[in-house]
Design an enzyme around this catalytic site. Structure first.
Site, PDB file in Angstrom:
ATOM      1  N   GLY A  38      15.898  40.339 -23.360  1.00 16.28           N
ATOM      2  CA  GLY A  38      16.850  39.272 -23.077  1.00 16.28           C
ATOM      3  C   GLY A  38      18.294  39.724 -22.996  1.00 16.28           C
ATOM      4  O   GLY A  38      19.163  38.958 -22.611  1.00 16.28           O
ATOM      5  N   CYS A 247      -1.698  17.744  -5.801  1.00 20.58           N
ATOM      6  CA  CYS A 247      -1.297  18.324  -4.520  1.00 20.58           C
ATOM      7  C   CYS A 247      -2.016  17.598  -3.384  1.00 20.58           C
ATOM      8  O   CYS A 247      -3.231  17.390  -3.444  1.00 20.58           O
ATOM      9  CB  CYS A 247      -1.636  19.821  -4.492  1.00 20.58           C
ATOM     10  SG  CYS A 247      -1.476  20.573  -2.853  1.00 20.58           S
ATOM     11  N   CYS A 250      -4.651  20.340  -1.702  1.00 21.70           N
ATOM     12  CA  CYS A 250      -5.749  20.958  -2.447  1.00 21.70           C
ATOM     13  C   CYS A 250      -6.147  20.175  -3.681  1.00 21.70           C
ATOM     14  O   CYS A 250      -7.104  20.532  -4.364  1.00 21.70           O
ATOM     15  CB  CYS A 250      -5.420  22.410  -2.811  1.00 21.70           C
ATOM     16  SG  CYS A 250      -4.288  22.555  -4.213  1.00 21.70           S
ATOM     17  N   CYS A 272       1.459  21.939  -3.238  1.00 24.81           N
ATOM     18  CA  CYS A 272       1.741  23.059  -4.121  1.00 24.81           C
ATOM     19  C   CYS A 272       2.939  23.849  -3.602  1.00 24.81           C
ATOM     20  O   CYS A 272       3.012  24.176  -2.423  1.00 24.81           O
ATOM     21  CB  CYS A 272       0.567  24.025  -4.163  1.00 24.81           C
ATOM     22  SG  CYS A 272      -0.869  23.389  -5.016  1.00 24.81           S
ATOM     23  N   CYS A 278      -2.503  27.401  -3.301  1.00 24.44           N
ATOM     24  CA  CYS A 278      -3.015  26.261  -2.556  1.00 24.44           C
ATOM     25  C   CYS A 278      -4.080  26.724  -1.544  1.00 24.44           C
ATOM     26  O   CYS A 278      -5.153  26.138  -1.450  1.00 24.44           O
ATOM     27  CB  CYS A 278      -1.861  25.566  -1.829  1.00 24.44           C
ATOM     28  SG  CYS A 278      -2.210  23.899  -1.267  1.00 24.44           S
TER      29      CYS A 278
END
Lengths: 309, 262, 234
Positions: A38, A247, A250, A272, A278
């Site tokens: 980080g 979605c 899909c 998606c 997808c």
């Protein structure tokens, strides 16, 4: 005549564009970043043959870690087919000659702008983020000297001031992307402009995550299986966006969706954001509620067509 | 004022000197400050009072001299030997600093509530509801209406900004507050209200205060003790009413006689 | 009776730097003591230094020479050389000052102004206010004014508020600086009664009182300040 000179003599690029000395410099920065999860490591960012904002930081990181056996996937906002992704994929195809793919599972290195793939990543994969502004404190404290001190002293009250303001003004934490996290209980980090929906994926991820900011000359990293906590309040805990629909193409639930305009009569659907995810589901026979819509079929067809190219 | 019982000084200042190149900012200043005591530093512009205040509050390192502070655990610590982390913790918990220009002491682009709550969040408070209600309570104590809690200070009047700055400083119950001309630049009626508020808060909370002012009326109303500065030196000091009613030094006599009688 | 206050060889002058450093002598070799329960009145024409002596005892004026010794419990404190915080402590608990002029504080009600010294000495808020109201009533301050800030009161009303403030707390030593000036006969009588009550409580008092009748009623002793005049001594 040394190798580098030979290459220039022949008018060719070094493997993956950057010269080896630069790669070593960047690798050192990456290693330091991994050692201090980080923490933003300054590095001597090079001029790249593309404008800032196109992912110069991510490209330099990718170029420094890429080997000849790697398979590269390049995504922009979840899609493999937007301009940024197509251009950068082309760049590495030309300068490194490595294999490229759209399939998350197949890639060993994935460079991304603004998304994390829906499919869980593995230990043998590396995720490289393109970062525009690495400093999470920047908009609260403009002085770089001061923000560095704040990181050094873990002086992070200001981050919560920002979240407080969000709740005071909106009734909830309205930050939806670049949502600040605390890495390994120490450094506050900006996970780049990914939607906060992806924040839980950063936490304890099996793959190594590398973040490169070219213009700002910073690299930072999250080693595999590192604790990453999204900042919040006890009475306003961190929450991800919830999509009330699956979605359209899909039928996937609990994935990040993009809104797609279908016509000029207000027709629209949610699909998606991760196009590879997808495709794969549709290929496996999943069908969404909008799949029968002609306009939607055209979009999905176009996507399928591109995939076959 | 039963706060005068403590025998241990809160702040011990010894021979504090600050040069700007060859020029003297302040020279050889020594004094003790006890808990609950309000010390006014008076003098005209350029007398070194702000230099001294900045040295005391660790905002400007002195060229020579020592400043010791009694920490909450009772130990005396040399302020310039604290680590940066200790210094910051001190400044946002046990100390306050009220600037003449409120914009320097406030975050002008965040709400009044967040301005007051910042110190709490900095020391680890993570409950939004509690932070907000504490902020609301403090806004009330400095006479800012509750319905302004989500407004940012850019929409506040000068007097309100100054009161907000005071609340922002006092929310962690500091023991020592530095003030640099806190009533400067305000209308007379606004000044009076602010002074009254400060006087009450200082007494209620038993605060120790070092206040820099060029206004002797402010010093008289707020302070127990006064130091008169000129050309970087403390030329006269003592009980506030004694120095103002029976000034000894020529310069102090001049200052006192220069007050407009209303 | 126990000695509460003793001035020993006290001297005071002012140096006026703005007038070419002129030295104005005020008093010299001031020496007197005041016992518990006694009221000593300083006599002499105006300008003789009565007020300066009172202010030196209170620590408001500096004392150039000598000692001003005050008995605090078992201890003796010299006001002339005390640290500022010691003087402030004396003013909280030992020496009270009743003056003619009220330094009004904005937005504080009359009863709060009066109650403050008693509360500062540790009395409860309710007890402080009760006592304040009864004193205001005795001094004939109209009840409708009690909850208002005294800044807008008439001169006489302000003066009576300040007298109440001066008498409310328990100080072993009380300094009276013309407390009855310009009061009407009824209120003068109240002040006389208040002084007598303080005497009964063993309070040592030093006063400046021009009012002949009042002086005769409360003075146990009159000290002529002209005998301390720097001119005479010279």
């Amino acid at each position: 005549m040394n190798d580098t000179a030979k290459i220039y003599e022949q008018g060719e690029y070094n493997f993956a564009y950057l010269d080896e000395q630069t790669k070593r410099m960047i690798r050192r920065a990456i290693l330091k970043g991994i050692a201090i999860p980080g923490y933003q490591v300054p590095f001597a960012s090079r001029e790249m043959p593309m404008p800032y904002g196109w992912g110069t930081g991510g490209v330099q990181v990718t170029a420094s870690i890429l080997g000849e056996d790697d398979c590269l996937k390049m995504i922009d906002q979840g899609s493999d087919d937007t301009t940024n992704a197509v251009s950068l994929r082309g760049f590495f195809e030309k300068t490194a000659g490595v294999r490229t793919t759209h399939e998350t599972a197949e890639a060993s290195v994935i460079q991304t702008r603004h998304r994390i793939p829906e499919k869980d990543l593995r230990e043998d994969q590396i995720l490289v983020f393109q970062v525009p502004i690495p400093e999470p404190l920047r908009f609260l404290e403009p002085r770089e000297t001061e923000t560095r001190k704040m990181h050094a002293l873990e002086d992070y009250g200001l981050m919560h001031v920002k979240l407080y303001e969000d709740i005071a003004k909106n009734g909830h934490i309205a930050t939806t992307y670049a949502y600040p996290v605390k890495v390994n209980d120490r450094y506050v980090m900006d996970p780049s402009p990914t939607p906060k929906f992806d924040n839980p994926k950063i936490d304890e991820m099996a793959a190594l995550q590398l973040y490169g900011a070219g213009r700002e000359k910073r690299i930072y990293a999250i080693p595999p299986y590192t604790k990453v906590k999204s900042l919040d309040f006890e009475d306003y805990p961190f929450e991800v966006q919830k999509f009330d629909k699956p979605c359209g193409l899909c039928g996937a639930q609990n994935v990040y969706l993009d809104e797609v305009i279908l016509d000029d009569k207000g027709g629209r659907m949610f699909v998606c954001s991760d196009s590879d995810f997808c495709e794969e589901r549709r290929a496996a026979g999943h069908v969404g509620p909008m799949a029968g819509n002609p306009a939607a079929a055209q979009i999905s067809g176009a996507q399928a067509e591109e995939l076959t190219q | 004022m039963s706060v005068f019982q403590s025998d241990d000084p809160l702040l011990q200042v010894r021979n504090v000197t600050r040069y700007y190149g060859d020029r003297i900012g302040c020279s050889e200043v020594s004094f003790d400050l006890w808990p609950g005591e309000v010390l006014a530093i008076v003098g005209e512009s350029g007398s070194g009072k702000t230099t001294l205040l900045n040295c005391l509050s660790t905002r400007l390192a002195p060229t020579a001299g020592a400043i010791e502070y009694r920490m909450r655990d009772g130990s005396m610590r040399n302020l310039y030997q604290l680590t940066e982390a200790e210094r910051r913790l001190l400044m946002r918990t046990d100390w306050g600093f009220v600037h003449q220009n409120a914009a320097e002491g406030l975050r002008m682009t965040v709400s009044a509530g967040a301005n007051v709550g910042e110190r709490l969040m900095a020391i680890g408070d993570r409950h939004y509801g509690k932070i907000r209600s504490t902020a609301d309570d403090w806004l009330g104590r400095v006479e800012i209406e509750s319905d302004r809690i989500d407004d940012d200070p850019r929409s506040f009047s000068g007097g309100m900004r100054q009161r907000l700055q005071i609340a922002r400083n006092l929310v962690t119950r500091p023991r020592l507050v530095f003030m640099d001309e806190p009533t400067g630049g305000l209308d007379v009626s606004v000044q009076a209200r602010l002074l009254d508020l400060l006087r009450r808060l200082v007494a209620d909370l038993g605060l120790s205060v070092v206040i820099v002012t060029h206004d002797l009326a402010v010093a008289r109303l707020l302070s127990h003790r006064i130091m008169v500065m000129r050309h970087g030196n403390v030329i006269e000091s003592g009980l506030t009413d004694q120095v103002l009613d029976d000034p000894r030094e020529p310069y102090t006599q001049l200052l006192v006689s220069s007050i407009l009688q209303v | 009776m126990a000695v509460r206050l003793y001035l020993n060889n006290v001297g005071k002058s002012f140096t006026m730097h703005l007038q070419g450093g002129a030295v104005i002598p005020v008093v010299e070799k001031v020496e007197f003591s005041v016992n518990a329960g006694e009221c000593v009145v300083l006599g002499g024409p105006s300008g003789a230094g009565k007020s300066s002596i009172l202010k030196m005892i209170y620590g408001n004026y500096r004392c150039d020479d000598g000692q001003i010794l005050v008995t605090v419990d078992e201890e003796i404190v010299n006001v002339a050389s005390a640290e500022p915080r010691d003087v402030l402590r004396l003013r909280d608990n030992t020496i009270g000052y009743v003056s003619q002029f009220l330094r009004t504080i904005p937005r504080v009600s009359a009863e709060d102004v009066v109650a403050e010294p008693l509360i500062a000495q540790g009395a409860g808020e309710e007890e402080g206010l009760e006592t304040a109201r009864s004193l205001l009533a005795r001094l004939n301050v109209p009840e409708r004014l009690w909850t208002l800030p005294p800044a807008t009161f008439s001169g006489g009303e302000q003066q009576r508020v300040n007298i109440a403030r001066g008498f409310i707390a328990h100080y072993p030593i009380l300094l009276l600086d013309e407390p009855t000036a310009s009061l009407d006969a009824a209120n003068r009588a109240v002040v006389v009664r208040l002084v007598q009550e303080k005497k009964e409580q063993g309070v040592a008092m030093v006063g400046i009182l021009h009012d002949q009748d009042v002086r005769e009623e409360i003075a146990d002793r009159i000290i002529d300040v002209t005998s301390f005049s720097a001119d005479v001594a010279a």
